[in-house]
Each structure stands twice: as C-alpha cells, then as structure tokens.
Design an enzyme around this catalytic site. Sequence first.
Site, PDB file in Angstrom:
ATOM      1  N   ARG A  48      30.172 -74.046  98.379  1.00 26.21           N
ATOM      2  CA  ARG A  48      29.967 -75.494  98.443  1.00 26.21           C
ATOM      3  C   ARG A  48      31.045 -76.263  97.703  1.00 26.21           C
ATOM      4  O   ARG A  48      31.209 -77.475  97.898  1.00 26.21           O
ATOM      5  CB  ARG A  48      28.568 -75.848  97.916  1.00 26.21           C
ATOM      6  N   TYR A 102      36.206 -92.577 118.787  1.00 27.33           N
ATOM      7  CA  TYR A 102      35.213 -91.546 119.061  1.00 27.33           C
ATOM      8  C   TYR A 102      33.794 -92.053 118.812  1.00 27.33           C
ATOM      9  O   TYR A 102      33.507 -92.660 117.780  1.00 27.33           O
ATOM     10  CB  TYR A 102      35.507 -90.320 118.196  1.00 27.33           C
ATOM     11  N   ASP A 174      41.995 -90.522 112.612  1.00 28.21           N
ATOM     12  CA  ASP A 174      41.510 -89.361 113.347  1.00 28.21           C
ATOM     13  C   ASP A 174      42.668 -88.865 114.202  1.00 28.21           C
ATOM     14  O   ASP A 174      43.066 -89.525 115.158  1.00 28.21           O
ATOM     15  CB  ASP A 174      40.312 -89.751 114.219  1.00 28.21           C
ATOM     16  N   LYS A 199      38.207 -78.855 118.152  1.00 30.22           N
ATOM     17  CA  LYS A 199      39.039 -79.056 119.329  1.00 30.22           C
ATOM     18  C   LYS A 199      40.307 -78.205 119.267  1.00 30.22           C
ATOM     19  O   LYS A 199      40.246 -76.997 119.369  1.00 30.22           O
ATOM     20  CB  LYS A 199      39.367 -80.549 119.463  1.00 30.22           C
TER      21      LYS A 199
END
Length: 318
Positions: A48, A102, A174, A199
């Site tokens: 984490r 997006y 992005d 992607k």
Amino acid sequence: MVKEELGIKTICVHTGDIKDEQFKGAVSPIYMSTSYQFEDVAVKRYPRYFNTPNQEHLSKKIAALEHAEAALIFGSGMAAVSTTFLAFLKAGDHLVVQNPLYGGTSNFVREELSKYGISYTFTEGYQVSDFENAIQENTKLIHLETPSNPLLTITDIRAIAKLAQSKQIITSIDNTFASPIIQNPIDLGIDIVIHSATKYLGGHSDILAGAVAASQEHIDTIWHVGKNLGGNLSDFMVWMLERSMKTLALRVKAQCRNAKKLAKFLDKHPDVTRVYYPGLKSHPEHALAKSQMKRFGAMMSFELDERLNASKFLKALT
C-alpha cells in the site's frame, strides 16, 4: 545506454529492471510478499506504500519514459486520476477541467468533488481561451486531455502550461491516448502526467492499472494521499505490466502506421461522413498535433452515413 568497447556494442539496461542476482534469469523476478523487514532498514516496504521491489522498479521505468523524476502505479486509471485530484485540491479550491475528455474522469468530477467542498468548471471547448475563461481566483489545478477521448481533439499543451505557470496553477494531463512513445507533456511544461495503463502500457487486455509521473515533490504529495486511499496495484499485476511494456514502443509504432492507413481509407469512403484522426490533414488541429506529437496515435473515431445502422455495422465486422 549503449557503450562501444573493442568495437562491440554493449547494451546496459538499468532503469526499471530488477536483476535476478540468485538465478540470473532473463526476466525480472516477482516479489509477492506483503511483509518485509521493518526494523533496521532504510525503506519500510509495504504494497500500500507503493514501494515493493516490483512497484519501485516499474515506477522508475514509467518515470524514465515520461522524462519525469518519479512515478507511481495505481490499481486503475481512475485511481490515478482521483488520487491526483484529491492530492492537490481541498475544500474551497477550484478545478478547471477540459471538455471534451474521458467519461470516467468527468463522472468523478461531477459526482464526487462537491462532497469535499471542491468546485469545478468544465471548459466550453479545448482552446486556450476556453481554459483562461474558466480560471477563477481559487483555481489550483487545470486538467487537460490530448488527444481527447473519444473525438481526438488536440489541445495546445505548451500554451496551457504557459497559462497555468503565469498564474501559479498546477497542471495535469491524461496522456493515455498518446502514450509516452509519441508524446511527453512534461517536456512541454506540464506538471503531472496520468495514464490509464490498461490501454497502451498494458496492451494485451489482461491488466487494469494506472500511472502518474511528475517531479519528486509532486509525487510525494500524491503518495501521501495514495497510501491512505489504498489504490495500489498488486505485485503480480505490476510484474505483468512490466512484461507488457517491453514491447510498448514496437506495438505503438505499428499501431500508428495501421491507424493512419485506416483513417485515410475511411476518409475517402462514401459511407463515412467524418473521420476524427489528427494524422489527417483535414483535422483542424493537424499542424498542432504534428508540433507536439512524434506520431499521430492509433486511436480514431468516425461517423457513418445516417442511413446506416451503427450497431449492425459493428456486428457485421470480421
């Protein structure tokens, strides 16, 4: 790095690779442990905390690709986006968000930020003037996306970065639809680069992941929020992502070539009314794309003639 020694080229690979010192394997080993030595160590490792061996080394590789000082890997692109936003925005702050962009990012902004007392403005368009008109006195972050999803609009990265710098506003972008192979926004003045690693970086439809690259100072800020939100990626998926990225440049370059051919074909087809692809000279931002991208990407969208049924068209594809 390539060195010449006695006429022989020696390839020295070091950024982002884990050496298998025990068995000398050709592939990076995977460390699945959730528990590491805690006392008497310089680094207290925990998944984490984004600092297990696989997380740490892949982060270095992503940072190198984006010409950044540091990077973090997340469980999804939206984990990367949401953690970044919440790291730099607090109650009373204002966010400027590009429109179009997006849908997942748009939904997060609309559905979540008001719960934290954070206001936001979606730009009217993607021109520099649209961003300037949306800025308020309490604007702390500008987020853009280019090429945008799904219409492949192109935003002037240098101009937005310059505008933000003049007002001491942090910028995030992005970069998913471009990939670091064909666009490096940090070189153009952007502060923070975000990817849906699902992607291009993953590339095989078997990984859900996200990534953020920036200066060490900004990454430290994001890390402090990220360790509390718990959006880290499991080490097995980190290892899978590192494996996939070994072919990233080869895949992206081939996909770009294919996309350009397909875009030209569709652009001349009588049943297609419009093609959205920055590599076409008919694209309104073709020249701008050429100035800030090494290639034009592999993503495109297009509109069929209204007499055709899009659903039937998709089902008929082979």
